[in-house]
Design an enzyme around this catalytic site. Structure first.
Site, PDB file in Angstrom:
ATOM      1  N   LYS A   1       0.829  -1.212   0.000  1.00 21.46           N
ATOM      2  CA  LYS A   1       0.000   0.000   0.000  1.00 21.46           C
ATOM      3  C   LYS A   1       0.862   1.259   0.000  1.00 21.46           C
ATOM      4  CE  LYS A   1       0.094   2.377   4.125  1.00 21.46           C
ATOM      5  NZ  LYS A   1       1.439   2.066   4.487  1.00 21.46           N
TER       6      LYS A   1
ATOM      7  N   ALA B   1       9.694  -0.120   4.816  1.00 20.58           N
ATOM      8  CA  ALA B   1       9.687   1.103   3.995  1.00 20.58           C
ATOM      9  C   ALA B   1       8.340   1.820   4.041  1.00 20.58           C
ATOM     10  CB  ALA B   1      10.042   0.752   2.544  1.00 20.58           C
TER      11      ALA B   1
ATOM     12  N   LEU C   1       5.458   0.498   3.184  1.00 24.49           N
ATOM     13  CA  LEU C   1       4.662   0.110   2.010  1.00 24.49           C
ATOM     14  C   LEU C   1       3.749  -1.080   2.295  1.00 24.49           C
ATOM     15  CD1 LEU C   1       7.456   0.491  -0.710  1.00 24.49           C
ATOM     16  CD2 LEU C   1       5.648   2.133  -0.133  1.00 24.49           C
TER      17      LEU C   1
ATOM     18  N   SER D   1       4.290  -5.929   5.902  1.00 26.55           N
ATOM     19  CA  SER D   1       3.846  -6.846   6.963  1.00 26.55           C
ATOM     20  C   SER D   1       2.354  -7.153   6.818  1.00 26.55           C
ATOM     21  CB  SER D   1       4.140  -6.267   8.352  1.00 26.55           C
ATOM     22  OG  SER D   1       3.284  -5.182   8.647  1.00 26.55           O
TER      23      SER D   1
ATOM     24  N   GLU E   1      -1.358  -8.260  12.284  1.00 24.56           N
ATOM     25  CA  GLU E   1      -0.779  -6.911  12.349  1.00 24.56           C
ATOM     26  C   GLU E   1      -0.644  -6.417  13.797  1.00 24.56           C
ATOM     27  OE1 GLU E   1      -0.129  -4.073   9.396  1.00 24.56           O
ATOM     28  OE2 GLU E   1       0.911  -5.966   9.689  1.00 24.56           O
TER      29      GLU E   1
ATOM     30  N   ASP F   1      -3.529  -0.706   6.511  1.00 21.85           N
ATOM     31  CA  ASP F   1      -2.655  -1.518   5.652  1.00 21.85           C
ATOM     32  C   ASP F   1      -3.288  -2.871   5.317  1.00 21.85           C
ATOM     33  OD1 ASP F   1      -1.024   0.617   6.175  1.00 21.85           O
ATOM     34  OD2 ASP F   1       0.766  -0.563   6.585  1.00 21.85           O
TER      35      ASP F   1
END
Length: 397
Positions: free
Chosen positions: A13, A141, A143, A146, A193, A204
């Site tokens: 994402k 990063a 993005l 995880s 998460e 995410d």
């Protein structure tokens, strides 16, 4: 085991607009990245559970007899998500030898896998299986790597346990689950998460589950039904940063200069809402150059606002300079202070121009990919639909 061999993938994402402002009750737009995490689950009869994570050089296995000792009571029904079982998490941390302190990437990935595996299979016979994961996303990063991992785990283990059916028909290459099944996948992915991040927003894993674009406001996540697929360059400056420190810095600035900073947050909110409106128009009428002009202007305005908030960085300024010299528009995505940036590519931007820009950014010491945003969320694949080089890795272990 309801499924003996399964391939699934989930996207990363990026935040399109609204980072930092979202913490203060403003709209943020999160979009799926067409850089994906792929997972293969394979049943076997070796009496072991194996997990292979070649991205992070992690290859682990446990005898089923070891894992059975951790399951002393039933943790709930597979088709319901309970609150995070703190006692099971404590036992698992002890089991993998990280009972105190923070976790490294390998320990977090291991802990979330074992938690989901035992939660979904713990009421019956533990199955012997091998799970291999390969990701196109860099870790750490911002993005959503995880979350893409957690979504893949949840989808594959729910399928294997029989809580949801595999959606792929014999003649299909890819398939997606129905809304109710996606909600269950998302709920279990959120558990993963929570183990990794403690107190995640849920954005995410929701992007990893539904894909496309999501509107996030005051804790409420609304998937937007249709968004255009947009070409972008994604650049990782590789400058490390602390999200917590950056968020605290923005808060301090708002407290210090409320009459200056509150209008900036309101303006970012308006940018998110305007962008959402334009993208919605692009799905129901012919796309014009004017649509792209507006999207580019919004990117520029938001990047300036993020600099005003104090979350810019010289590496991000360099990214914006390199791309602007080629007529392209960029902004940071995520926490800022380094990290990643996105650059919008117009439909008429040819591949040579994109490639030369990627090369210039790599010459600055950055990592850079051409990809797209707005693609599908978690899906099941036939082996033939997985990229050859990724299939080779998934089938190697």
């Amino acid at each position: 085991m309801q499924v003996t061999d399964l391939y699934v993938s989930a996207p990363g994402k990026a935040i399109l607009h609204g980072e930092h402002a979202v913490v203060h009750g403003k709209v943020a737009l999160a979009v799926s990245l067409n850089l994906r995490t792929y997972l293969r689950l394979k049943a076997d009869t070796f009496g072991q559970v194996c997990i292979n994570l070649p991205n992070i050089d992690t290859f682990l296995s446990w005898d089923l007899s070891q894992l059975k000792q951790l399951v002393t009571y039933f943790h709930g029904k597979r088709d319901e998500v309970q609150c995070l079982d703190a006692e099971l998490v404590r036992r698992l941390r002890e089991f993998i030898g990280v009972s105190n302190g923070s976790l490294d990437t390998c320990s977090m990935a291991t802990l979330s896998f074992l938690y989901l595996y035992l939660s979904l299979f713990g009421s019956g016979e533990l199955p012997s299986l091998t799970l291999t994961v390969w990701s196109e996303l860099p870790t750490g990063a911002g993005l959503g790597s995880s979350a893409a991992y957690s979504v893949c785990l949840a989808a594959a283990l729910l399928c294997a346990s029989g809580a949801i059916p595999p959606p792929l028909k014999e003649w299909e290459h890819t398939a997606r689950w129905c809304q109710e099944e996606l909600e269950l996948i998302n709920s279990w992915a959120f558990q993963g998460e929570m183990i990794i991040h403690g107190n995640p927003s849920g954005v995410d894993n929701a992007v990893g589950t539904w894909g496309g674009m999501l509107r996030f406001l005051a804790g409420k996540i609304i998937p937007l039904s249709r968004v255009p697929l947009l070409r972008i360059l994604l650049t990782n400056t590789k400058v490390p940063r602390s999200t917590k420190v950056l968020v605290a810095g923005v808060k301090d600035k708002i407290n210090k200069f409320p009459s200056i900073m509150v209008p900036v947050l309101d303006s970012v909110d308006a940018i998110s809402c305007t962008c959402e409106k334009v993208l919605s128009e692009m799905t129901c009428e012919p796309i014009t150059g004017e649509h792209y002009n507006i999207l580019e202007e919004l990117i520029d305005i938001n990047q300036h606002h993020l600099n005003v908030m104090g979350v810019g960085h010289p590496a991000l300024d360099r990214l914006c300079q390199v791309t602007l010299a080629k007529g392209l528009h960029s902004k940071l995505t995520g926490a800022g202070g380094g990290g990643c940036g996105i650059t919008l590519l117009r439909p008429e931007t040819d591949s040579l121009m994109a490639q030369s820009t990627v090369q210039e950014l790599k010459d600055c010491g950055f990592d850079c990919w051409e990809t797209s945003i707005g693609g599908p969320g978690v899906q099941q694949h036939s082996a033939i639909s997985v990229k050859e080089e990724i299939l080779e890795i998934l089938n190697y272990y």
